[in-house]
Write an enzyme that holds these catalytic residues in place. Structure first.
Site, PDB file in Angstrom:
ATOM      1  N   ARG A  59       0.810  -1.226   0.000  1.00  0.00           N
ATOM      2  CA  ARG A  59       0.000   0.000   0.000  1.00  0.00           C
ATOM      3  C   ARG A  59       0.835   1.264   0.000  1.00  0.00           C
ATOM      4  O   ARG A  59       0.359   2.336  -0.365  1.00  0.00           O
ATOM      5  CB  ARG A  59      -1.025  -0.044   1.140  1.00  0.00           C
ATOM      6  CG  ARG A  59      -2.145  -1.050   0.850  1.00  0.00           C
ATOM      7  CD  ARG A  59      -3.187  -1.068   1.941  1.00  0.00           C
ATOM      8  NE  ARG A  59      -2.676  -1.564   3.199  1.00  0.00           N
ATOM      9  CZ  ARG A  59      -2.560  -2.849   3.516  1.00  0.00           C
ATOM     10  NH1 ARG A  59      -2.948  -3.781   2.657  1.00  0.00           N
ATOM     11  NH2 ARG A  59      -2.065  -3.232   4.673  1.00  0.00           N
ATOM     12  N   GLU A  96       5.523 -11.405  15.023  1.00  0.00           N
ATOM     13  CA  GLU A  96       5.050 -12.051  16.241  1.00  0.00           C
ATOM     14  C   GLU A  96       5.495 -13.525  16.244  1.00  0.00           C
ATOM     15  O   GLU A  96       5.993 -14.043  17.226  1.00  0.00           O
ATOM     16  CB  GLU A  96       3.523 -11.934  16.300  1.00  0.00           C
ATOM     17  CG  GLU A  96       2.969 -12.167  17.677  1.00  0.00           C
ATOM     18  CD  GLU A  96       1.462 -11.983  17.699  1.00  0.00           C
ATOM     19  OE1 GLU A  96       0.899 -11.455  16.717  1.00  0.00           O
ATOM     20  OE2 GLU A  96       0.845 -12.394  18.696  1.00  0.00           O
TER      21      GLU A  96
HETATM   22  P1  AMP Z   1       4.175  -2.982  11.298  1.00  0.00           P
HETATM   23  O1  AMP Z   1       5.452  -3.568  10.749  1.00  0.00           O
HETATM   24  O2  AMP Z   1       3.633  -3.740  12.453  1.00  0.00           O
HETATM   25  O3  AMP Z   1       4.328  -1.502  11.596  1.00  0.00           O
HETATM   26  O4  AMP Z   1       3.080  -3.154  10.195  1.00  0.00           O
HETATM   27  C1  AMP Z   1       3.041  -2.298   9.157  1.00  0.00           C
HETATM   28  C2  AMP Z   1       2.470  -2.910   7.913  1.00  0.00           C
HETATM   29  O5  AMP Z   1       1.353  -3.753   8.135  1.00  0.00           O
HETATM   30  C3  AMP Z   1       2.013  -1.786   7.037  1.00  0.00           C
HETATM   31  O6  AMP Z   1       2.511  -2.046   5.750  1.00  0.00           O
HETATM   32  C4  AMP Z   1       0.505  -1.829   7.098  1.00  0.00           C
HETATM   33  O7  AMP Z   1      -0.004  -1.720   5.800  1.00  0.00           O
HETATM   34  C5  AMP Z   1       0.147  -3.168   7.693  1.00  0.00           C
HETATM   35  N1  AMP Z   1      -0.752  -3.089   8.847  1.00  0.00           N
HETATM   36  C6  AMP Z   1      -0.427  -3.419  10.128  1.00  0.00           C
HETATM   37  N2  AMP Z   1      -1.480  -3.309  10.943  1.00  0.00           N
HETATM   38  C7  AMP Z   1      -2.491  -2.845  10.204  1.00  0.00           C
HETATM   39  C8  AMP Z   1      -3.868  -2.511  10.478  1.00  0.00           C
HETATM   40  N3  AMP Z   1      -4.408  -2.626  11.702  1.00  0.00           N
HETATM   41  N4  AMP Z   1      -4.622  -2.060   9.457  1.00  0.00           N
HETATM   42  C9  AMP Z   1      -4.113  -1.941   8.209  1.00  0.00           C
HETATM   43  N5  AMP Z   1      -2.832  -2.257   7.894  1.00  0.00           N
HETATM   44  C10 AMP Z   1      -2.032  -2.714   8.867  1.00  0.00           C
END
Ligand code: AMP
Length: 173
Positions: A59, A96
């Protein structure tokens, strides 16, 4: 900016139980939504010498090219493993359960080049911090990390404390 929250669709239990998914497709289909997001991020990062905007698959690819256009910068993709055709650099990061990694073409960034990293959502910060390490492995300078949405309760920002992080919409829970 907060009025844009009405354009974000929240989908409970997607893609698995317990996850509240922040869906930006409803923002994108609004004629003013994308414009407002790109203008706000461009305002924050203009005049900071950004030469390249790097979007994180998938995205991040929606926002990064439009922001690159607004900043008169180039666009480069940061992709999931084994998608890029030429020589790549890779950074692995913890999930995780297990690990994931991100890749970039080794010639995507020149040493000293200022790179702005963009994604839709900052959650735990694992992906974004791996992307920053990737840029730095190539000798690039991370000019900042821009997000449409930040999930404040996951404290992803702590992993990015060294950088100029700009998130437009904050969710406290
Ligand atoms: P993180 O590495 O945990 O910061 O996750 C980031 C990635 O996961 C991003 O590319 C987001 O598009 C996706 N992502 C994580 N959690 C969500 C959520 N609750 N809603 C939408 N996209 C999420």
């Amino acid at each position: 900016m907060d009025h844009l929250k009405t354009l974000i669709r929240e989908v409970p239990d997607f893609p698995k139980p317990g996850i509240n998914f922040y869906d930006i497709t409803t923002l994108l289909k609004d004629p003013g939504g994308l414009h407002a997001i790109i203008d706000a991020l461009a305002r924050h990062y203009s005049g900071k010498g950004v030469r390249t905007v790097a979007g994180i698959e998938a995205r991040g690819f929606i926002f990064a090219p439009a922001l690159a256009y607004a900043l008169n910068a180039g666009f480069v993709p940061i992709r999931k493993p084994k998608k890029l055709p030429a020589a790549t650099e890779r950074v692995e990061y913890a999930l995780e359960y297990g690990t994931d990694s991100v890749e970039i073409h080794i010639d995507a960034v020149e040493p000293g080049q200022k790179v702005l990293i963009v994604d839709d959502v900052l959650a735990t910060g694992g992906t974004a911090s791996a992307a920053a390490k990737l840029v730095e492995k190539l000798g690039g300078v991370v000019a900042g990390l821009g997000f449409v949405i930040e999930l404040d309760f996951l404290s992803g920002r702590n992993k990015l404390a060294a950088y100029d992080v700009d998130s437009l919409l904050h969710y406290a829970s």
